[in-house]
Design a protein around this motif. Sequence first.
Motif, PDB file in Angstrom:
ATOM      1  N   ARG A  45       0.829  -1.212   0.000  1.00  0.00           N
ATOM      2  CA  ARG A  45       0.000   0.000   0.000  1.00  0.00           C
ATOM      3  C   ARG A  45       0.859   1.256   0.000  1.00  0.00           C
ATOM      4  O   ARG A  45       0.553   2.236  -0.661  1.00  0.00           O
ATOM      5  N   ASP A  46       1.984   1.233   0.712  1.00  0.00           N
ATOM      6  CA  ASP A  46       2.840   2.404   0.793  1.00  0.00           C
ATOM      7  C   ASP A  46       3.537   2.709  -0.520  1.00  0.00           C
ATOM      8  O   ASP A  46       4.060   3.793  -0.707  1.00  0.00           O
ATOM      9  N   ALA A  47       3.570   1.719  -1.441  1.00  0.00           N
ATOM     10  CA  ALA A  47       4.266   1.921  -2.703  1.00  0.00           C
ATOM     11  C   ALA A  47       3.349   2.443  -3.795  1.00  0.00           C
ATOM     12  O   ALA A  47       3.737   2.524  -4.942  1.00  0.00           O
ATOM     13  N   ALA A  48       2.127   2.796  -3.432  1.00  0.00           N
ATOM     14  CA  ALA A  48       1.157   3.220  -4.448  1.00  0.00           C
ATOM     15  C   ALA A  48       1.685   4.385  -5.257  1.00  0.00           C
ATOM     16  O   ALA A  48       2.350   5.273  -4.750  1.00  0.00           O
ATOM     17  N   ASP A  53      -1.469   7.727  -3.748  1.00  0.00           N
ATOM     18  CA  ASP A  53      -2.925   7.639  -3.786  1.00  0.00           C
ATOM     19  C   ASP A  53      -3.370   6.197  -3.598  1.00  0.00           C
ATOM     20  O   ASP A  53      -3.104   5.338  -4.431  1.00  0.00           O
ATOM     21  N   VAL A  54      -4.050   5.911  -2.495  1.00  0.00           N
ATOM     22  CA  VAL A  54      -4.476   4.541  -2.224  1.00  0.00           C
ATOM     23  C   VAL A  54      -5.642   4.135  -3.122  1.00  0.00           C
ATOM     24  O   VAL A  54      -6.030   2.989  -3.138  1.00  0.00           O
ATOM     25  N   LEU A  55      -6.209   5.097  -3.881  1.00  0.00           N
ATOM     26  CA  LEU A  55      -7.273   4.776  -4.814  1.00  0.00           C
ATOM     27  C   LEU A  55      -6.712   4.567  -6.228  1.00  0.00           C
ATOM     28  O   LEU A  55      -7.436   4.697  -7.206  1.00  0.00           O
ATOM     29  N   ASN A  56      -5.441   4.268  -6.308  1.00  0.00           N
ATOM     30  CA  ASN A  56      -4.819   3.911  -7.575  1.00  0.00           C
ATOM     31  C   ASN A  56      -5.699   2.892  -8.297  1.00  0.00           C
ATOM     32  O   ASN A  56      -6.217   1.956  -7.690  1.00  0.00           O
ATOM     33  N   SER A  57      -5.887   3.065  -9.605  1.00  0.00           N
ATOM     34  CA  SER A  57      -6.828   2.210 -10.337  1.00  0.00           C
ATOM     35  C   SER A  57      -6.441   0.744 -10.280  1.00  0.00           C
ATOM     36  O   SER A  57      -7.327  -0.135 -10.259  1.00  0.00           O
ATOM     37  N   PHE A  61      -8.843  -2.322  -9.182  1.00  0.00           N
ATOM     38  CA  PHE A  61      -9.040  -3.573  -9.928  1.00  0.00           C
ATOM     39  C   PHE A  61      -8.754  -4.785  -9.048  1.00  0.00           C
ATOM     40  O   PHE A  61      -9.460  -5.801  -9.127  1.00  0.00           O
ATOM     41  N   GLU A  62      -7.732  -4.707  -8.212  1.00  0.00           N
ATOM     42  CA  GLU A  62      -7.400  -5.821  -7.331  1.00  0.00           C
ATOM     43  C   GLU A  62      -8.559  -6.161  -6.395  1.00  0.00           C
ATOM     44  O   GLU A  62      -8.802  -7.336  -6.087  1.00  0.00           O
ATOM     45  N   LEU A  63      -9.276  -5.137  -5.956  1.00  0.00           N
ATOM     46  CA  LEU A  63     -10.380  -5.336  -5.022  1.00  0.00           C
ATOM     47  C   LEU A  63     -11.654  -5.798  -5.719  1.00  0.00           C
ATOM     48  O   LEU A  63     -12.368  -6.678  -5.221  1.00  0.00           O
ATOM     49  N   PRO A 190       1.718  -1.281 -20.459  1.00  0.00           N
ATOM     50  CA  PRO A 190       1.765  -0.551 -19.188  1.00  0.00           C
ATOM     51  C   PRO A 190       0.387  -0.304 -18.597  1.00  0.00           C
ATOM     52  O   PRO A 190      -0.619  -0.288 -19.311  1.00  0.00           O
ATOM     53  N   ARG A 191       0.378  -0.128 -17.286  1.00  0.00           N
ATOM     54  CA  ARG A 191      -0.846   0.217 -16.556  1.00  0.00           C
ATOM     55  C   ARG A 191      -0.525   1.470 -15.742  1.00  0.00           C
ATOM     56  O   ARG A 191      -0.194   2.496 -16.313  1.00  0.00           O
ATOM     57  N   THR A 192      -0.647   1.429 -14.415  1.00  0.00           N
ATOM     58  CA  THR A 192      -0.159   2.546 -13.617  1.00  0.00           C
ATOM     59  C   THR A 192       1.302   2.294 -13.254  1.00  0.00           C
ATOM     60  O   THR A 192       1.808   1.176 -13.383  1.00  0.00           O
ATOM     61  N   ALA A 193       1.966   3.335 -12.758  1.00  0.00           N
ATOM     62  CA  ALA A 193       3.366   3.185 -12.357  1.00  0.00           C
ATOM     63  C   ALA A 193       3.518   2.174 -11.226  1.00  0.00           C
ATOM     64  O   ALA A 193       4.584   1.576 -11.059  1.00  0.00           O
ATOM     65  N   LEU A 194       2.468   1.973 -10.457  1.00  0.00           N
ATOM     66  CA  LEU A 194       2.499   0.998  -9.369  1.00  0.00           C
ATOM     67  C   LEU A 194       2.858  -0.394  -9.869  1.00  0.00           C
ATOM     68  O   LEU A 194       3.558  -1.152  -9.195  1.00  0.00           O
TER      69      LEU A 194
END
Length: 263
Positions: A45-48, A53-57, A61-63, A190-194
């Motif tokens: 979670r800290d690496a978002a 942003d903990v609401l990273n897309s 999707f994971e949830l 690619p998706r998000t940087a996360l």
Amino acid sequence: MKSLDGFAETRSAGARRGSLDTEGVAHGPNDRLPVLAAFPAEPTRDAAADGGDVLNSDRVFELIVPLVRGTARRRRQARRESFSTETIPPCANVFLGDSLTEVAPLDELFPGLPIVNRGIGWDTSADVLERVDEAVDDPAVVSVLIGTNDLHTSRSLKDPRGIVIRVEAIVDRLRDVAPSTRVLVNGLLPRTALYATRLLALNAQYCDIAERTGSTYVDAWPALANSDGALRKEFTTDNLHLTPAGYAAWGGVLRPLLTAAME
């Protein structure tokens, strides 16, 4: 956000030196064990990305995906069954994948080429492996783009080592049933940087699969990613699926390979 410019050098070195197993034992480059050291731990979670942003897309999707994927089972099965009624033209270019393939404007991207779309939304590498025999009938080319959905499904499916094993099994099966077909192994987009580090690690393995099986690796990452390794904003509306501009960029990478195969 750290730049990913140095990844290619790391990928090349890792692919040639071999790998370490879970006990730290060295394996040569010809062994089939995935390079475990290339797979980073699942992001915390800290690496978002995007400023924490903990609401990273990708987090969303994971949830959500594991909860709702089952609701699409009937539609997925109906699409799979519909393939049996479609006539496959000779020397076709078959596209295997998930929703990124299913909704792709393939006829517009590759005019003049005989195209067969075998994408099914929500599919994982396990799903494609199950239906790969149904998807080919002596085509000229099979383009495989699969694995991104695995990352937000069950724990067993999102293990990167399992993804690599299944994708290689798909390619091996294509080689068995259509030995003269040219197989294009697409790197994950690619998706998000996360997710960038995990996706690039998987892509290094996809590249190795292509080399081991005599296939062609398709690297659309440079055409689609920004400097942080995220899908460029003009190419997506949800950080996963592509806009028309995104498909045009992907098609620009793929088109010369398809054209060359048909000559």
